[in-house]
Write a protein that holds these residues in place. Structure first.
Motif, mmCIF file in Angstrom:
data_model
loop_
_atom_site.group_PDB
_atom_site.id
_atom_site.type_symbol
_atom_site.label_atom_id
_atom_site.label_comp_id
_atom_site.label_asym_id
_atom_site.label_seq_id
_atom_site.Cartn_x
_atom_site.Cartn_y
_atom_site.Cartn_z
ATOM 1 N N UNK A 72 0.835 -1.212 0.000
ATOM 2 C CA UNK A 72 0.000 0.000 0.000
ATOM 3 C C UNK A 72 0.865 1.255 0.000
ATOM 4 N N UNK A 73 2.184 1.087 0.049
ATOM 5 C CA UNK A 73 3.076 2.240 0.044
ATOM 6 C C UNK A 73 4.442 1.849 0.568
ATOM 7 N N UNK A 74 5.400 2.770 0.462
ATOM 8 C CA UNK A 74 6.799 2.420 0.759
ATOM 9 C C UNK A 74 7.142 2.314 2.237
ATOM 10 N N UNK A 75 6.329 2.877 3.132
ATOM 11 C CA UNK A 75 6.659 2.846 4.561
ATOM 12 C C UNK A 75 5.957 1.669 5.228
ATOM 13 N N UNK A 76 6.575 1.156 6.291
ATOM 14 C CA UNK A 76 5.929 0.079 7.065
ATOM 15 C C UNK A 76 4.895 0.706 7.996
ATOM 16 N N UNK A 77 3.660 0.293 7.823
ATOM 17 C CA UNK A 77 2.543 0.860 8.580
ATOM 18 C C UNK A 77 2.032 -0.137 9.610
ATOM 19 N N UNK A 78 1.164 0.339 10.484
ATOM 20 C CA UNK A 78 0.455 -0.580 11.362
ATOM 21 C C UNK A 78 -0.522 -1.407 10.515
ATOM 22 N N UNK A 79 -0.804 -2.602 10.991
ATOM 23 C CA UNK A 79 -1.655 -3.503 10.215
ATOM 24 C C UNK A 79 -3.037 -2.882 9.964
ATOM 25 N N UNK A 80 -3.628 -2.260 10.987
ATOM 26 C CA UNK A 80 -4.981 -1.704 10.809
ATOM 27 C C UNK A 80 -4.981 -0.555 9.813
ATOM 28 N N UNK A 81 -3.924 0.246 9.798
ATOM 29 C CA UNK A 81 -3.846 1.341 8.829
ATOM 30 C C UNK A 81 -3.700 0.793 7.403
ATOM 31 N N UNK A 82 -2.964 -0.298 7.298
ATOM 32 C CA UNK A 82 -2.797 -0.942 5.987
ATOM 33 C C UNK A 82 -4.159 -1.396 5.453
ATOM 34 N N UNK A 83 -4.968 -1.968 6.318
ATOM 35 C CA UNK A 83 -6.307 -2.418 5.905
ATOM 36 C C UNK A 83 -7.146 -1.230 5.438
ATOM 37 N N UNK A 84 -7.083 -0.126 6.176
ATOM 38 C CA UNK A 84 -7.872 1.063 5.808
ATOM 39 C C UNK A 84 -7.477 1.567 4.421
ATOM 40 N N UNK A 85 -6.175 1.619 4.168
ATOM 41 C CA UNK A 85 -5.707 2.133 2.868
ATOM 42 C C UNK A 85 -6.123 1.189 1.737
ATOM 43 N N UNK A 86 -6.024 -0.094 2.000
ATOM 44 C CA UNK A 86 -6.410 -1.051 0.961
ATOM 45 C C UNK A 86 -7.912 -0.947 0.660
ATOM 46 N N UNK A 87 -8.726 -0.841 1.700
ATOM 47 C CA UNK A 87 -10.175 -0.724 1.474
ATOM 48 C C UNK A 87 -10.496 0.568 0.728
ATOM 49 N N UNK A 88 -9.742 1.615 1.007
ATOM 50 C CA UNK A 88 -9.934 2.865 0.277
ATOM 51 C C UNK A 88 -9.665 2.673 -1.206
ATOM 52 N N UNK A 89 -8.650 1.895 -1.533
ATOM 53 C CA UNK A 89 -8.353 1.616 -2.944
ATOM 54 C C UNK A 89 -9.514 0.855 -3.589
ATOM 55 N N UNK A 90 -10.074 -0.113 -2.868
ATOM 56 C CA UNK A 90 -11.239 -0.831 -3.414
ATOM 57 C C UNK A 90 -12.427 0.115 -3.584
ATOM 58 N N UNK A 91 -12.637 1.009 -2.613
ATOM 59 C CA UNK A 91 -13.749 1.967 -2.719
ATOM 60 C C UNK A 91 -13.580 2.855 -3.950
ATOM 61 N N UNK A 92 -12.344 3.318 -4.177
ATOM 62 C CA UNK A 92 -12.079 4.184 -5.326
ATOM 63 C C UNK A 92 -12.323 3.451 -6.636
ATOM 64 N N UNK A 93 -11.860 2.214 -6.679
ATOM 65 C CA UNK A 93 -12.060 1.444 -7.926
ATOM 66 C C UNK A 93 -13.530 1.185 -8.175
ATOM 67 N N UNK A 94 -14.273 0.888 -7.108
ATOM 68 C CA UNK A 94 -15.720 0.626 -7.264
ATOM 69 C C UNK A 94 -16.435 1.894 -7.719
ATOM 70 N N UNK A 95 -16.000 3.059 -7.210
ATOM 71 C CA UNK A 95 -16.650 4.312 -7.572
ATOM 72 C C UNK A 95 -16.412 4.677 -9.036
ATOM 73 N N UNK A 96 -15.342 4.177 -9.604
ATOM 74 C CA UNK A 96 -15.027 4.520 -11.001
ATOM 75 C C UNK A 96 -15.501 3.451 -11.982
ATOM 76 N N UNK A 97 -16.156 2.415 -11.475
ATOM 77 C CA UNK A 97 -16.618 1.352 -12.391
ATOM 78 C C UNK A 97 -17.785 1.821 -13.240
#
Ligand SMILES: C[S@@+](CC[C@H](N)C(=O)[O-])C[C@H]1O[C@@H](n2cnc3c(N)ncnc32)[C@H](O)[C@@H]1O
Length: 190
Positions: free
Chosen positions: A165-190
């Motif tokens: 989800x990016x170059x820095x090591x994040x907390x696991x919960x933050x990683x999940x949030x960023x990944x879900x945001x990517x899915x939300x963005x992709x769904x919004x552009x479908x």
């Protein structure tokens, strides 16, 4: 359906832990609670199309809890609420197949090897393929807690696809949030 699985290397497998001591006596269960919250919470709503598996390794016998957004009840956006549901889940005896412990919560004996034998997970890893530029994304993602994957786990996951989800090591919960945001963005552009 999107699925997350988080390995809790020290996370307790017994329901006797104190909700006041989840970072200590419960083996960093606080991290897993935050992963539950990141997996499911929207503002005033829940993501019903997500499941989150917690692999608890801090006991004699590994146990896996499955939380399903579609049917979960009584989950509020604070760590103690998720912790109380984990406690409830652990009161049910864990056998080799998932047993219902409460609405939306199932438990079984076994850990990562059993889960990987059933579900094709990809690994979230800062050195993996960038989720922003990946043409398609898989639906099942594995994370670790505050610790590195063990050598035994690395052997199990060495050939799985890896996504970053990016170059820095994040907390696991933050990683999940960023990944879900990517899915939300992709769904919004479908
Ligand atoms: C706090 S990190 C694990 C700690 C780390 N292995 C260490 O000891 O340096 C928690 C998990 O979040 C995920 N993660 C963290 N940063 C990430 C990133 N930039 N991209 C993808 N996954 C990430 C990985 O699955 C990682 O195992």
């Amino acid at each position: 359906m999107l699925r997350f699985a988080v390995v809790g290397h020290k996370a307790t497998t017994e329901p006797t832990f104190s909700l006041n001591d989840m970072p200590g006596g419960a083996g960093r269960l606080d991290i897993l609670c935050r992963c539950i919250n990141s997996s499911f919470f929207l503002s005033h709503d829940l993501r019903r199309d997500v499941e989150c598996f917690l692999i608890l390794k801090g006991g004699e016998q590994e146990k896996t809890l499955r939380f399903a957004g579609e049917t979960i009840r009584s989950l509020n956006p604070d760590e103690r609420s998720a912790g109380a549901l984990i406690k409830k889940g652990l009161t049910k005896e864990a056998t080799s197949s998932f047993q219902k412990a409460a609405d939306g919560i199932h438990i079984r004996a076994g850990g990562l090897a059993e889960l990987l034998a059933e579900i094709p997970f990809a690994v979230l890893d800062e050195n993996g393929e960038d989720i922003r530029t990946a043409e398609t994304l898989p639906e099942n993602f594995l994370l670790s807690d505050h610790m590195n994957f063990t050598e035994e786990e690395m052997e199990l996951i060495k050939d799985l696809p890896k996504y970053s989800v990016g170059p820095r090591v994040l907390h696991a919960d933050h990683t999940i949030t960023i990944l879900l945001n990517e899915f939300d963005r992709r769904a919004a552009h479908e």
